[in-house]
Motif scaffolding. Structure first.
Motif, mmCIF file in Angstrom:
data_model
loop_
_atom_site.group_PDB
_atom_site.id
_atom_site.type_symbol
_atom_site.label_atom_id
_atom_site.label_comp_id
_atom_site.label_asym_id
_atom_site.label_seq_id
_atom_site.Cartn_x
_atom_site.Cartn_y
_atom_site.Cartn_z
ATOM 1 N N ALA A 9 0.842 -1.214 0.000
ATOM 2 C CA ALA A 9 0.000 0.000 0.000
ATOM 3 C C ALA A 9 0.873 1.258 0.000
ATOM 4 O O ALA A 9 0.601 2.218 -0.739
ATOM 5 C CB ALA A 9 -0.932 -0.011 1.209
ATOM 6 N N VAL A 10 1.919 1.288 0.816
ATOM 7 C CA VAL A 10 2.820 2.447 0.861
ATOM 8 C C VAL A 10 3.530 2.614 -0.480
ATOM 9 O O VAL A 10 3.694 3.732 -0.977
ATOM 10 C CB VAL A 10 3.838 2.300 2.024
ATOM 11 C CG1 VAL A 10 4.937 3.331 1.934
ATOM 12 C CG2 VAL A 10 3.124 2.399 3.358
ATOM 13 N N LEU A 11 3.935 1.524 -1.099
ATOM 14 C CA LEU A 11 4.592 1.582 -2.397
ATOM 15 C C LEU A 11 3.660 2.157 -3.455
ATOM 16 O O LEU A 11 4.053 3.019 -4.243
ATOM 17 C CB LEU A 11 5.056 0.174 -2.799
ATOM 18 C CG LEU A 11 5.860 0.071 -4.083
ATOM 19 C CD1 LEU A 11 7.179 0.810 -3.921
ATOM 20 C CD2 LEU A 11 6.116 -1.384 -4.421
ATOM 21 N N TRP A 12 2.390 1.708 -3.485
ATOM 22 C CA TRP A 12 1.427 2.249 -4.452
ATOM 23 C C TRP A 12 1.118 3.723 -4.182
ATOM 24 O O TRP A 12 0.936 4.496 -5.121
ATOM 25 C CB TRP A 12 0.139 1.419 -4.454
ATOM 26 C CG TRP A 12 0.251 0.247 -5.384
ATOM 27 C CD1 TRP A 12 0.390 -1.055 -5.039
ATOM 28 C CD2 TRP A 12 0.272 0.299 -6.807
ATOM 29 N NE1 TRP A 12 0.505 -1.828 -6.162
ATOM 30 C CE2 TRP A 12 0.431 -1.017 -7.277
ATOM 31 C CE3 TRP A 12 0.186 1.319 -7.737
ATOM 32 C CZ2 TRP A 12 0.499 -1.330 -8.631
ATOM 33 C CZ3 TRP A 12 0.256 1.007 -9.086
ATOM 34 C CH2 TRP A 12 0.405 -0.298 -9.514
ATOM 35 N N LEU A 13 1.054 4.105 -2.932
ATOM 36 C CA LEU A 13 0.841 5.515 -2.593
ATOM 37 C C LEU A 13 1.984 6.372 -3.141
ATOM 38 O O LEU A 13 1.758 7.441 -3.722
ATOM 39 C CB LEU A 13 0.711 5.681 -1.077
ATOM 40 C CG LEU A 13 0.414 7.080 -0.581
ATOM 41 C CD1 LEU A 13 -0.975 7.517 -1.041
ATOM 42 C CD2 LEU A 13 0.497 7.137 0.924
ATOM 43 N N PHE A 14 3.208 5.902 -2.986
ATOM 44 C CA PHE A 14 4.363 6.609 -3.520
ATOM 45 C C PHE A 14 4.273 6.738 -5.039
ATOM 46 O O PHE A 14 4.534 7.797 -5.604
ATOM 47 C CB PHE A 14 5.656 5.881 -3.121
ATOM 48 C CG PHE A 14 6.879 6.462 -3.754
ATOM 49 C CD1 PHE A 14 7.417 7.650 -3.288
ATOM 50 C CD2 PHE A 14 7.495 5.820 -4.825
ATOM 51 C CE1 PHE A 14 8.537 8.186 -3.879
ATOM 52 C CE2 PHE A 14 8.609 6.356 -5.420
ATOM 53 C CZ PHE A 14 9.140 7.547 -4.944
ATOM 54 N N ILE B 52 1.579 6.701 -6.958
ATOM 55 C CA ILE B 52 0.492 7.619 -7.318
ATOM 56 C C ILE B 52 0.922 9.073 -7.124
ATOM 57 O O ILE B 52 0.681 9.932 -7.980
ATOM 58 C CB ILE B 52 -0.786 7.288 -6.507
ATOM 59 C CG1 ILE B 52 -1.363 5.951 -6.976
ATOM 60 C CG2 ILE B 52 -1.814 8.400 -6.628
ATOM 61 C CD1 ILE B 52 -2.479 5.414 -6.105
ATOM 62 N N VAL B 53 1.561 9.387 -6.016
ATOM 63 C CA VAL B 53 2.026 10.756 -5.769
ATOM 64 C C VAL B 53 3.071 11.158 -6.809
ATOM 65 O O VAL B 53 3.047 12.285 -7.330
ATOM 66 C CB VAL B 53 2.583 10.884 -4.330
ATOM 67 C CG1 VAL B 53 3.316 12.196 -4.141
ATOM 68 C CG2 VAL B 53 1.456 10.767 -3.322
ATOM 69 N N ALA B 54 3.981 10.254 -7.152
ATOM 70 C CA ALA B 54 4.999 10.554 -8.160
ATOM 71 C C ALA B 54 4.356 10.840 -9.513
ATOM 72 O O ALA B 54 4.751 11.783 -10.216
ATOM 73 C CB ALA B 54 5.989 9.398 -8.262
ATOM 74 N N VAL B 55 3.353 10.073 -9.896
ATOM 75 C CA VAL B 55 2.656 10.298 -11.172
ATOM 76 C C VAL B 55 1.940 11.648 -11.160
ATOM 77 O O VAL B 55 1.954 12.382 -12.152
ATOM 78 C CB VAL B 55 1.682 9.135 -11.469
ATOM 79 C CG1 VAL B 55 0.741 9.486 -12.612
ATOM 80 C CG2 VAL B 55 2.452 7.868 -11.780
#
Length: 181
Positions: A15-20, A22-25
């Motif tokens: 979940a933390v990896l996907w959050l990162f 999404i924010v980067a995109v």
């Protein structure tokens, strides 16, 4: 460790990896396509506040009329001062070249923030970079709001609120602004 604890830790890490990601995109997208600009006139027109402010400015308070009525020529001196006063703010250099903002006695904020009066799409501008406001004497004052790269009035970096002479360039990054009649 139990299998359940290991699975929960894996899901949390995922979940933390996907959050990162999404924010980067989102950051890359805003850099590529810029910020979304909304029309300011349509948003303010509905509540009637600008109309009330304009009506209050158009009619001077009764006390002021009585006081100036006894002095000869006082009204003429005041109108002469207003006659030379700037009426608009013009952007003469930068991405918004040619943009004009009418000066109606309200504070004008400049910066990259979406809620600024003038939103600057400039890499050298801070989110809340500077503000321009009228003082009690009818002069317009420019104030740097603690920006990183500074605000310049006619090649001088501002450290305190400073009155703006008519036609003097105010530089914020690559953007140059002037007060004009």
């Amino acid at each position: 460790m139990s299998e359940l604890t290991l699975t929960v830790m894996r899901l949390g890490f995922l979940a933390v990896l996907w959050l990162f990601v999404i924010v980067a995109v989102q950051v890359i997208r805003s850099d590529l396509f810029g910020t979304r600009v909304t029309a300011r006139g349509s948003r303010r027109g509905g509540d009637g506040r600008p109309a009330q402010r304009a009506a209050q400015q158009a009619t001077p308070p009764p006390q002021r009329q009585q006081q100036s009525g006894g002095r000869r020529g006082a009204g003429r001196a005041e109108s002469r001062g207003r006659r030379g006063a700037p009426t608009k703010l013009v952007i003469s250099e930068g991405t918004l070249t040619g943009t004009t903002v009418a000066l109606q006695g309200q504070t004008i904020t400049l910066g990259r923030a979406h809620d600024s009066t003038i939103v600057l799409d400039d890499d050298y501008a801070s989110s809340r970079h500077a503000r321009i406001y009228p003082d009690r004497d009818g002069r317009w004052i420019v104030e740097d709001l603690g920006s990183t790269n500074g605000t310049y009035l006619d090649r001088t970096r501002l450290t305190t609120p400073t009155p703006i002479p008519l036609g003097a360039p105010i530089r914020i990054g690559k953007t140059v602004i002037e007060l004009r009649k």
